[in-house]
Structures are given as C-alpha cells and as structure tokens.
Design a protein around this motif. Structure first.
Motif, PDB file in Angstrom:
ATOM      1  N   ARG A 175     -12.852  96.378 -22.854  1.00 48.46           N
ATOM      2  CA  ARG A 175     -13.422  97.664 -23.243  1.00 48.46           C
ATOM      3  C   ARG A 175     -14.549  98.078 -22.303  1.00 48.46           C
ATOM      4  NH1 ARG A 175     -12.990  99.916 -28.113  1.00 48.46           N
ATOM      5  NH2 ARG A 175     -15.211 100.139 -28.395  1.00 48.46           N
ATOM      6  N   ASN A 235     -14.190 109.777 -36.071  1.00 51.90           N
ATOM      7  CA  ASN A 235     -13.464 109.892 -34.796  1.00 51.90           C
ATOM      8  C   ASN A 235     -13.580 108.632 -33.958  1.00 51.90           C
ATOM      9  OD1 ASN A 235     -12.301 112.507 -34.803  1.00 51.90           O
ATOM     10  ND2 ASN A 235     -14.348 113.363 -34.584  1.00 51.90           N
ATOM     11  N   ILE A 295     -21.634 103.682 -32.130  1.00 51.62           N
ATOM     12  CA  ILE A 295     -20.239 103.419 -31.757  1.00 51.62           C
ATOM     13  C   ILE A 295     -19.822 102.042 -32.233  1.00 51.62           C
ATOM     14  CG2 ILE A 295     -18.620 103.146 -29.845  1.00 51.62           C
ATOM     15  CD1 ILE A 295     -20.388 104.943 -28.208  1.00 51.62           C
ATOM     16  N   VAL A 296     -20.653 101.049 -31.900  1.00 52.98           N
ATOM     17  CA  VAL A 296     -20.267  99.665 -32.161  1.00 52.98           C
ATOM     18  C   VAL A 296     -20.433  99.320 -33.635  1.00 52.98           C
ATOM     19  CG1 VAL A 296     -20.580  97.295 -31.404  1.00 52.98           C
ATOM     20  CG2 VAL A 296     -21.050  99.154 -29.842  1.00 52.98           C
ATOM     21  N   GLY A 309     -12.922  99.354 -19.130  1.00 53.03           N
ATOM     22  CA  GLY A 309     -12.362 100.687 -19.359  1.00 53.03           C
ATOM     23  C   GLY A 309     -13.404 101.716 -19.757  1.00 53.03           C
ATOM     24  N   ASP A 310     -14.678 101.345 -19.747  1.00 52.53           N
ATOM     25  CA  ASP A 310     -15.767 102.261 -20.062  1.00 52.53           C
ATOM     26  C   ASP A 310     -15.670 102.809 -21.490  1.00 52.53           C
ATOM     27  OD1 ASP A 310     -18.112 103.527 -19.542  1.00 52.53           O
ATOM     28  OD2 ASP A 310     -17.208 105.280 -18.601  1.00 52.53           O
ATOM     29  N   ALA A 311     -15.047 102.032 -22.376  1.00 50.61           N
ATOM     30  CA  ALA A 311     -14.989 102.458 -23.768  1.00 50.61           C
ATOM     31  C   ALA A 311     -16.236 101.999 -24.502  1.00 50.61           C
ATOM     32  CB  ALA A 311     -13.753 101.885 -24.447  1.00 50.61           C
ATOM     33  N   TRP A 315      -7.158 103.792 -20.626  1.00 46.38           N
ATOM     34  CA  TRP A 315      -7.939 103.298 -21.743  1.00 46.38           C
ATOM     35  C   TRP A 315      -7.355 101.945 -22.138  1.00 46.38           C
ATOM     36  CZ3 TRP A 315      -4.264 107.066 -21.917  1.00 46.38           C
ATOM     37  CH2 TRP A 315      -3.172 106.844 -22.743  1.00 46.38           C
ATOM     38  N   THR A 365     -11.813 106.076 -33.353  1.00 48.24           N
ATOM     39  CA  THR A 365     -10.694 105.679 -32.489  1.00 48.24           C
ATOM     40  C   THR A 365     -10.701 106.467 -31.186  1.00 48.24           C
ATOM     41  OG1 THR A 365      -9.300 107.237 -33.685  1.00 48.24           O
ATOM     42  CG2 THR A 365      -9.146 104.934 -34.328  1.00 48.24           C
ATOM     43  N   LEU A 366     -11.074 107.743 -31.263  1.00 51.37           N
ATOM     44  CA  LEU A 366     -11.038 108.567 -30.054  1.00 51.37           C
ATOM     45  C   LEU A 366     -12.102 108.159 -29.047  1.00 51.37           C
ATOM     46  CD1 LEU A 366     -10.493 112.082 -31.555  1.00 51.37           C
ATOM     47  CD2 LEU A 366      -8.826 110.548 -30.558  1.00 51.37           C
ATOM     48  N   LEU A 367     -13.165 107.508 -29.535  1.00 49.61           N
ATOM     49  CA  LEU A 367     -14.246 107.110 -28.631  1.00 49.61           C
ATOM     50  C   LEU A 367     -13.804 105.980 -27.705  1.00 49.61           C
ATOM     51  CD1 LEU A 367     -17.158 107.357 -31.184  1.00 49.61           C
ATOM     52  CD2 LEU A 367     -16.677 108.907 -29.313  1.00 49.61           C
ATOM     53  N   GLY A 368     -12.619 105.412 -27.962  1.00 49.55           N
ATOM     54  CA  GLY A 368     -12.062 104.407 -27.056  1.00 49.55           C
ATOM     55  C   GLY A 368     -11.651 105.006 -25.713  1.00 49.55           C
ATOM     56  N   PHE A 369     -11.429 106.331 -25.684  1.00 49.40           N
ATOM     57  CA  PHE A 369     -11.148 106.972 -24.394  1.00 49.40           C
ATOM     58  C   PHE A 369     -12.463 107.131 -23.646  1.00 49.40           C
ATOM     59  CE2 PHE A 369      -7.600 108.661 -26.943  1.00 49.40           C
ATOM     60  CZ  PHE A 369      -6.557 108.209 -26.153  1.00 49.40           C
ATOM     61  N   PRO A 370     -12.519 106.645 -22.391  1.00 45.59           N
ATOM     62  CA  PRO A 370     -13.808 106.641 -21.695  1.00 45.59           C
ATOM     63  C   PRO A 370     -14.463 108.010 -21.573  1.00 45.59           C
ATOM     64  CG  PRO A 370     -11.984 106.094 -20.223  1.00 45.59           C
ATOM     65  CD  PRO A 370     -11.457 106.030 -21.607  1.00 45.59           C
ATOM     66  N   GLN A 371     -13.666 109.078 -21.416  1.00 45.16           N
ATOM     67  CA  GLN A 371     -14.343 110.361 -21.179  1.00 45.16           C
ATOM     68  C   GLN A 371     -14.755 111.060 -22.472  1.00 45.16           C
ATOM     69  OE1 GLN A 371     -11.132 109.532 -21.065  1.00 45.16           O
ATOM     70  NE2 GLN A 371     -10.243 110.831 -19.540  1.00 45.16           N
ATOM     71  N   VAL A 372     -14.336 110.530 -23.626  1.00 42.40           N
ATOM     72  CA  VAL A 372     -14.747 111.129 -24.897  1.00 42.40           C
ATOM     73  C   VAL A 372     -16.062 110.488 -25.341  1.00 42.40           C
ATOM     74  CG1 VAL A 372     -14.113 111.521 -27.301  1.00 42.40           C
ATOM     75  CG2 VAL A 372     -12.349 111.497 -25.543  1.00 42.40           C
ATOM     76  N   GLY A 397      -4.936 101.312 -30.271  1.00 43.91           N
ATOM     77  CA  GLY A 397      -4.887 102.490 -29.424  1.00 43.91           C
ATOM     78  C   GLY A 397      -5.969 103.466 -29.822  1.00 43.91           C
ATOM     79  N   GLY A 398      -6.145 104.489 -29.050  1.00 42.98           N
ATOM     80  CA  GLY A 398      -7.174 105.466 -29.379  1.00 42.98           C
ATOM     81  C   GLY A 398      -6.571 106.676 -30.044  1.00 42.98           C
TER      82      GLY A 398
END
Lengths: 220, 277
Positions: free
Chosen positions: A49, B108, B274-275, A52-54, A70, B110-117, A76-77
């Motif tokens: 993570r 949201n 987040i965490v 992947g910068d998450a 990701w 789950t969406l924070l797993g995308f780096p740009q979100v 998954g996200g």
C-alpha cells in the motif's frame, strides 16, 4: 524501476507501538516480476500500500518512472453498491483514460456477462477479483501491485490471467506479495523476504525459498 | 551564482507544469467522485432525483399549514409560503452540506485505496453535489410557488446566491471538522444529529424574524450566525424587509473561523482518519 528510500512505518496498537517497516531501501528493476514473501502479519499489505501510495509512510520516499496500479486484491478499491460497469467508468475517469474503452475491455476480459450490470455486493470473491484484474489490465499500467490474489477463479481463468500478464511482462512489471511460496514460485522471476521490518532481495528464487522455509520452521 | 539563477529559472516552467498536472488530476478525480456520488445517492431508488425535492417540500408544507392554522398568513409584509422557503432552504443547504461531508471519509474508505483519491477530494465532492442539488431545488420551489400564484420577486438575486454560498461554506468548515474526527470517534455522529440539528433548527430564524422576538431572547439568539445569514437572505429576497439586526462582519468571522477549524483539523487528522487510529 521503483525505488524505495529509507521507508519506515509504525502502527500504534493496544499492545504498544509496532515497527512494521524499519528503514527499508530497495530498488525493483523494470520488466521483472518480483514476489515479496512474508509470514502473516509481517507487513506485506502495508508495504504494497505504501508503494502504491494508498497509505503514507512515516518516513522515506518512493520514486518511480512509470504508472503504478492500485494494490490489487480481494477487497479492491471498489464501491459495492455500484455495478461493475459503473466502477470501471470511475476508474477510467480518475486515471484519465477513455471510459468507453475501459468499459468494453473489462466487459470482454472479465467474462462476467450479465453480471456486469449488477452491483458488486452480490458478487462472489472470485468474480470480484476477476473484475478487479480485468479493469487493471485495461488501464495499461507499467507496474502492477498484487496483494495475494492471483489464485482465485477456476483453472481456465487463472491461465488466462497468467498469459495476459506474461504478454505485458515485456513492458510491465508485477510486484506481488504473498505468504504462499507456491504463488511466488509460479508467478515471479525474483523474490524478496519481509521479516521483522527489513526487506531482503534474493537474485534466485531458489535461495529465497530456502530462507523462507527456514523462517517458517523457526517460528512454528 | 549565475548558474544558480539559471537553474532556478529553468525549474519555474516545470514547477507550473507539475502544479497544472496536479490540478487537472484533482479536477478529474472530483468530477468522477461527484458522478459516482450522484449515482449512489439518487440512482438507487425508482423516484431517484425526486427524493431531493420531497424533504424540503414536506417541511415547507408542514410549517405553512401549521402557521396558517394559527391564523397567521404572513410575517409582517412577507407572505408565509415564501417566508418559509427563504428560511428552510438556505438552512438545509448548511445542514446537508455539513451532514453529507461528515460521512465522506468513513463511507468512502475503499476509494481512498486509489492513490490519486484524497480525503480532501471525497469530502469536497459530497459538498459540491449537495450544494448544486439544493440550489436547483431552491430555484424550482420558487418557480413552483410562482406558478401557484404567489408573488415571487427577488430584490437582489446575487446577494441571495451569496448567502447560499456562505451557508455552504459555513457547513463546509464544520463538515471538514466532523469528517476528520468521525472515523476516529464514531459517536460524534450523535452529537451532530441530536445536539446540533434540533437547537440550530429552532434558533436560526426559520419561522420568525429577529425583530419579532422578545428582546432578551433575541440577544441570545443573535449569537447564532445562521440567524444572521437567514435575515440577510430575506433582506435580499423581499423589497419590504430589511434586517436591522444582522451583521456582515459577524457572519464573515464565523465562516472564516469554521473553515480554518475544518481545514486545520483535516490536515492534522487525515492520516489517522484513513488508517483508523
């Protein structure tokens, strides 16, 4: 290539502060599939993570010369109240790709058929990961981060994925974390072991396997 | 020395390029999030978008019915129907922006797993959607009562719009604050619904003007910046009404302070939010 420089990460738990990554530095070469082995709770998912910068690291930096996916895994996200089609469009939009292309590719590759327009919450784990991998393949990343998940779905479908990933191998790399040596042996060219906060890269899979086995027996 | 200047100059275009790049990514992400929020909020029910109109309409109808039964057809020179709309709708903008933002990170994750979100994006996307939907509802409701034969003439539309924006910004500050602490302390949710919801609903001048209140109550209620904003909103709406109690500097101080509080808390807490501790 992906370069980790002096990455540290600690978590505060009820049992006190736990150092998950202790000043980890490593360079992952391009065009290779790298497996990272670690026992349960070694911090594999945290590491991927961070790559992947998450999730932010406490110290250190990750630099990279291409687009990283990701972290792909069971969860998954994705938004479970939305359909696969809507999720695919969302991913396309945030990565600035053409939503129609991503949608069509994912539909074809995932073989979900009419389930493509059903909310993800009614999917099985296998279907979810099939969807997640198809979307990520559609996006053409330079690096794919995989968290334990290649082993889902039936045999035929697994084979299809392996072939698809192998085709990309020429210009894409895979970084896979797993506690399972079989997964790494089958999918990777190189292996590293994450243990007690430090990461050790081995040139040959064989050497890594031997060390990992020693590690497993020692803790059992 | 000379080469230093040169290299600094050379980095300026790339600096702007990277800022532009970051801004375009953020724009893309917020756009995608707004579309997604629209889908999850209004796409799941058969009535869909109609739901956005139902709650404010019911609330306005109930209050109008109640006050007409009390033989009160107007507040001073202001007809009851538009009086309620100009009170309830701006207040709803504040409340809904705040409430929707509050759940943004927790719901949201789950969406924070995308780096740009980022957490900032998911919070802002919710506020933007809420503000635009309720603005449309506001305009449509005024249009409807105009069709029903009530006089709808807005004295200063731009000022009315500005009041709605200030309501949203005030809600944004508080929304950011709660969005950042709710993932860590989930029971905060009760505070916002119970402790903040009712008292503010009753004390913000939704169904009375500051002038109509007895002096000692008015002095207390004028500490509530929402009352000032609603007074200004009605001053902007009616030719016949000009509030003598509302103060712009008081409103701006609260809005600026709430934004400062919200942004600071978000900046300090977002990693842990987040965490989850």
């Amino acid at each position: 290539m992906i370069k980790l420089s002096n990455i540290s990460k600690r978590y505060r738990t009820s049992a006190g502060v736990r150092l998950v990554l202790d000043d980890v530095s490593m360079t992952f070469p391009s065009g290779k599939s790298i497996g990272i082995l670690g026992l349960n709770g070694a911090g594999k998912s945290t590491l991927i993570r961070i790559i992947g910068d998450a999730e932010p690291a406490d110290a250190g930096r990750v630099s990279c010369d291409g687009r990283i996916s990701w972290p792909l895994g069971y969860a998954g996200g994705f938004q479970s109240s939305l359909t696969a089609r809507e999720n695919a469009r969302f991913v396309a939009r945030i990565y600035g790709e053409d939503p129609h292309y991503i949608e069509d590719f994912t539909y074809e590759f995932s073989e979900l058929g009419s389930y493509f327009d059903v909310p993800l919450r009614s999917y099985s784990a296998g279907m979810r990961s099939r969807f997640a991998f198809s979307v990520s393949l559609a996006c053409n990343f330079d690096y794919y981060l995989v968290d334990e998940a290649l082993e889902t779905g039936d045999a035929r479908y697994k084979e299809k994925f392996r072939r698809a990933f192998e085709e990309r191998r020429a210009n894409a790399s895979v970084i896979l974390v797993s506690h399972n040596e079989q997964t790494v042996r089958r999918n990777c060219d190189m292996a590293a072991i994450l243990h007690e906060g430090s990461l050790q890269l081995y040139d040959s899979i064989k050497e890594a396997m031997q060390n990992y086995q020693i590690l497993q027996t020692r803790t059992h | 020395m000379k080469s230093d200047v040169k290299s600094t100059l050379a980095t300026i275009p790339s600096f702007y390029a990277s800022v532009l790049q970051a801004l375009s990514t953020q724009g893309r992400v917020i756009n995608a999030l707004v579309l997604r929020e629209t889908k999850t909020r209004y796409g799941e029910h058969k009535l869909g978008f109609v739901w956005a109109f139902i709650e404010p309409t019911i609330m306005v109808t109930v209050f109008v019915a109640f006050f007409s039964m009390m033989q009160q057809d107007s507040q001073g020179a202001m007809p009851l129907v538009t009086f309620m709309i100009t009170g309830i709708l701006p207040f709803t903008i504040f409340r809904e922006v705040m409430v929707q933002m509050q759940g943004a990170i927790a719901q949201n994750r789950t969406l924070l797993g995308f780096p740009q979100v980022t957490t900032f994006d998911v919070i802002v996307a919710r506020g933007l959607l809420e503000f635009s939907v309720l603005s449309v509802v506001f305009v449509v409701m005024l249009f409807m009562v105009h069709i029903l034969g009530y006089r709808v003439e807005v004295e200063d539309p731009l000022m009315l719009l500005w009041i709605c924006v200030l309501m949203a910004l005030f809600g944004t500050g508080i929304g950011f604050f709660f969005a950042s602490i709710t993932p860590l302390i989930p029971s905060v949710r009760q505070i916002t619904t119970v402790a903040l919801g009712r008292p503010l609903f009753l004390s913000s001048g939704l169904f009375y003007t500051a002038e109509s209140l007895p002096g000692f109550i008015r002095d207390w209620l004028l500490y509530n910046p929402l009352l000032h904003m609603i007074e200004f909103g009605r001053s902007a709406f009616y030719y016949e009404f000009e509030s003598t109690y509302a103060s712009w500097s008081y409103v701006y101080s609260w809005v600026v302070c709430s934004l400062a509080l919200g942004m600071t808390t978000h900046q300090a807490m977002r990693r842990r939010a987040i965490v989850g501790i």
